[in-house]
Each structure stands twice: as C-alpha cells, then as structure tokens.
Design an enzyme around this catalytic site. Structure first.
Site, PDB file in Angstrom:
ATOM      1  N   LYS A   1       1.000  -1.211   0.036  1.00  0.00           N
ATOM      2  CA  LYS A   1       0.155  -0.156  -0.320  1.00  0.00           C
ATOM      3  C   LYS A   1       0.815   1.614  -0.389  1.00  0.00           C
ATOM      4  O   LYS A   1       1.666   1.203   0.493  1.00  0.00           O
ATOM      5  CB  LYS A   1      -0.817  -0.030   1.022  1.00  0.00           C
ATOM      6  CG  LYS A   1      -1.679  -1.099   1.341  1.00  0.00           C
ATOM      7  CD  LYS A   1      -3.128  -0.926  -0.127  1.00  0.00           C
ATOM      8  CE  LYS A   1      -4.000  -1.659   0.143  1.00  0.00           C
ATOM      9  NZ  LYS A   1      -4.121  -3.379  -0.006  1.00  0.00           N
TER      10      LYS A   1
HETATM   11  C1  LIG Z   1     -10.175  -2.952  -2.129  1.00  0.00           C
HETATM   12  C2  LIG Z   1     -10.043  -3.204  -0.864  1.00  0.00           C
HETATM   13  N1  LIG Z   1     -10.303  -4.164   0.542  1.00  0.00           N
HETATM   14  C3  LIG Z   1      -9.861  -4.181   1.503  1.00  0.00           C
HETATM   15  C4  LIG Z   1      -8.422  -5.161   1.668  1.00  0.00           C
HETATM   16  C5  LIG Z   1      -8.660  -5.203   2.539  1.00  0.00           C
HETATM   17  O1  LIG Z   1      -7.109  -5.084   3.438  1.00  0.00           O
HETATM   18  P1  LIG Z   1      -6.041  -5.858   4.319  1.00  0.00           P
HETATM   19  O2  LIG Z   1      -4.861  -6.784   3.476  1.00  0.00           O
HETATM   20  O3  LIG Z   1      -4.964  -5.176   4.909  1.00  0.00           O
HETATM   21  O4  LIG Z   1      -6.548  -6.772   5.256  1.00  0.00           O
HETATM   22  C6  LIG Z   1      -7.608  -4.213   0.506  1.00  0.00           C
HETATM   23  C7  LIG Z   1      -6.073  -4.846   0.249  1.00  0.00           C
HETATM   24  O5  LIG Z   1      -4.991  -5.532   0.426  1.00  0.00           O
HETATM   25  C8  LIG Z   1      -8.351  -3.732  -0.176  1.00  0.00           C
HETATM   26  O6  LIG Z   1      -7.314  -3.810  -2.059  1.00  0.00           O
END
Ligand SMILES: Cc1ncc(COP(=O)(O)O)c(C=O)c1O
Length: 373
Positions: free
Chosen positions: A185
């Site tokens: 990110k």
């Molecule tokens: C659009 C989107 N939603 C949700 C997530 C979930 O985030 P995390 O991986 O930090 O749980 C991500 C990232 O991986 C994402 O790109």
C-alpha cells in the site's frame, strides 16, 4: 528478446523503508510497551489530521476495519450491503461476517468504480449500507452516493492520497472510511488499517470493539459488548508514524512512475491504461493496472513477461464469480458485464515509488515484445 543474464527481476511492489522506520521500531522495543501504548493514539491523530477528519481508529488490517465500520453503521443479520464486484474480496466478505448479504452492482467503465446509478437500482428495503470502493486509488463518486440517503462505508484501502473533485481528501468526508496498510500500500505497517470518521460515537464503538468490547473507562474485568482483537500494535503504529512523515515523497514517486508508464506504453495498440484524473478528482496512485487488448491470452502474457524478467498478475478477479460467491449466492457470468470484461483483461504491472525510468522502459519493451512480436 528475453531477460539479459544478471538482470534483476522487476517485482510487482516494494515498500520504502529506511532508517526512520528502524529507529521508530527500536524506540518502541526500548520502551517495553509494545501494545496499547502511546504510539497508537499518536498515529491515529496524525492520520486524522492529515486527512482533515475528526477521528481515526487504528486496527489490525483493512479487513478488520471494514468489519467494524459495517457494524458501526448498524449492518447485521439479513441486511444487504450494496457494493462493487470489482474489488478485493475483503470488501464483500466484511458484510458476510455480519450475516448480511453483499449485493453487487456493475461498475463505471472509465473509473472502474461502483456505478452510482446501478447501485441505486440495487437498493432494497433490506439495504442498510452502501460500500463504494475507491478502486486503484481513484475517488468513487461520493456526492452521487450521498444523494441516495443510505449509510455509507467507504473502502478506501487502496486510496490514501486521493482527493475528491471538491477538494476533500478521500476519507475526509466523515463517513466511516477504511484504509489498509499491507506491504504493497501507499503507506505500510506490514499489516494494519485505519478507519476515519467524523462521528465521535462511531470512534468510541470501533475503539471498544477492536479491543474485545472494552469501554475506555473499564478495567480488565468487564466487557459491555461483543468485541474482537483487531488492535494495531505500538510497533506497527510507530512504523506508520514514520511512514506518514515520508508519505508525500512516496505518493510523488508513485505519481512520477505512473506518468512515465503512460508515456512509455502509449503506442501499444489496444492496450488500455488507467483513466486520467477528471473533474478535479485526483487519484492516489496505488497500482498501475492495464487492460490487455481483447482476445489476448492473459495467462500466456503474464508467463511471457516473466520470461523477460517482469512480474505481473491478474488484478482484480470479479468477486461474484469466485467459488464461494457462486456457490453461496448462485452468481453466474453475464450479471455484471462491465466488471467481467475488465476483470478478464486486467493485469497489474510492477509499481512502487522507487520504480526507475530504466525499469519502466524495461517493462514497456517487454510488453511491446510480447503483444506486438
Ligand atoms: C480494495 C481493498 N479492500 C480491502 C482490502 C483489505 O485490506 P487488508 O489486506 O489490510 O485486510 C484491500 C487490501 O488488500 C483492498 O485492496
């Protein structure tokens, strides 16, 4: 042409981490307070102030943040959450955690974000929230969703640094908006997330539910609601604070890499590039995803790029066509044609703040060789 011997493979993503992050972690280790310490509120306050919003709640992942944000706006058993099928699976899964049903609507072919008109048509008497996703960092059309008068939870996991046409930062409008800090990110804490909100009651509820349902004035012995362990550690928060200090530089690096790609890939026939900013909306660059010309074998293209020393991957698959969603909800091909067309042709190219001009050129040369041999 394939990869010259000794040339390093270009990875998809690479975080920017340095002495500041190392020092920040060392400070936490020396302090002995690795969790529930002062770095968590410090990171929250710095993040909220950067976005111009009243509150922020640090959580263990973007997924955890989405779950708590949906609970905070009242999503529960049998409800429906209208969202985009063109997203990472976590955005739809979060509704299922609360035994609610994700209801998909098709996307806008330019921005690849949930289409407000399609979303409006998907609303029923069971809809308790709409979850627009700022996909690939491009701002979703929040003013259009706000007009629908349904609680909004924004999936801003990919959109740190993005700005709406009216000048408000994505995540700064006051609806619960959820950011993710996984290692690819714009800002990373390894794993982690943040929910921003203008509402003090939502802040208090999320702070409690991320910590086993404990209210701030309660000791260890009592809990007045169901909660989870979705806490972000002080180690992660310290990394987040150091990353926030260098965020402008990292965002500028991504924007520069995107501009270089745009120029280097412009002459490849049939290749579709990410949409340009329009109407004052500004993308917070996260990934550089291109859509291959129609009729191309994506899998073969990815393998061929690998031969040239270039990593790439299909990104993103349509959520409604994943096995869990087909089997649970009976989804089939043809329901969301724009999403399905885009999802079948998209690949993510190497993209990170320190991607060099030379690497951009190598990717472009490889793509040209594979697509126009
Ligand atoms: C659009 C989107 N939603 C949700 C997530 C979930 O985030 P995390 O991986 O930090 O749980 C991500 C990232 O991986 C994402 O790109």
């Amino acid at each position: 042409m394939s990869r010259p011997a000794g040339e390093e493979e270009i990875p998809l993503a690479r975080p920017v981490l340095g002495a500041a992050e190392e020092e920040a972690v060392r400070d936490v280790l020396r302090s002995g307070q690795l969790s529930l310490g002062p770095r968590v509120p410090a990171f929250e306050q710095a993040f909220a102030s950067r976005l111009g919003v009243a509150h922020a709640c640090a959580v263990s992942s973007g997924t955890a943040g989405l779950h708590l944000a949906l609970r905070a706006v009242g999503v529960s058993d049998g409800d429906e959450v209208v969202t985009s099928p063109f997203s990472f699976v976590a955005s739809a899964n979060a509704a299922i955690y609360e035994r609610a049903r994700p209801v998909f609507a098709d996307i806008d072919p330019r921005t690849l974000n949930l289409d407000p008109q399609a979303a409006a048509a998907a609303i029923s008497e069971r809809t308790t929230a709409i979850m627009p996703v700022h996909i690939f960092g491009y701002p979703a059309d929040l003013p259009a969703f706000e007009a629908l008068d349904v609680p909004i939870v924004e999936d801003a996991c990919e959109a740190l640094g993005a700005v709406h046409g009216d000048g408000v930062a994505v995540g700064g409008r006051g609806h619960p908006a959820v950011f993710g800090f996984y290692a690819n990110k714009q800002l990373t804490t390894g794993e982690g997330g943040m929910v921003t909100t203008a509402d003090a009651a939502i802040k208090a509820r999320i702070d409690s539910e991320r910590n086993q349902g404990r209210a701030p004035d309660m000791g260890w012995l009592d809990h007045d609601r169901l909660g989870f362990n979705y806490r972000l550690s002080d180690i992660a928060s310290a990394i987040g604070l150091a990353q926030l200090e260098r965020l402008d530089g990292m965002l500028a690096g991504r924007a520069r890499a995107a501009a270089s790609y745009r120029e280097a890939l412009a002459d490849i026939e049939g290749l579709e590039l990410p949409c340009e900013d329009s109407g004052g909306d500004r993308r917070g660059w996260f990934v550089f995803v291109v859509q291959l010309p129609r009729g191309r074998d994506r899998h073969a293209t990815i393998l061929a790029l690998r031969e040239h020393g270039v990593q790439s991957k299909p990104y993103l698959p349509a959520i409604h066509l994943m096995s869990l969603y087909r089997e649970t909800y009976g989804h089939r091909e043809g329901e969301f044609p724009v999403c399905e067309d885009v999802a079948a042709r998209s690949i993510a190219l190497p993209f990170f703040p320190e991607l060099s001009e030379d690497q951009v050129e190598r990717v472009a040369t490889a793509l040209r060789a594979v697509l126009q041999p």
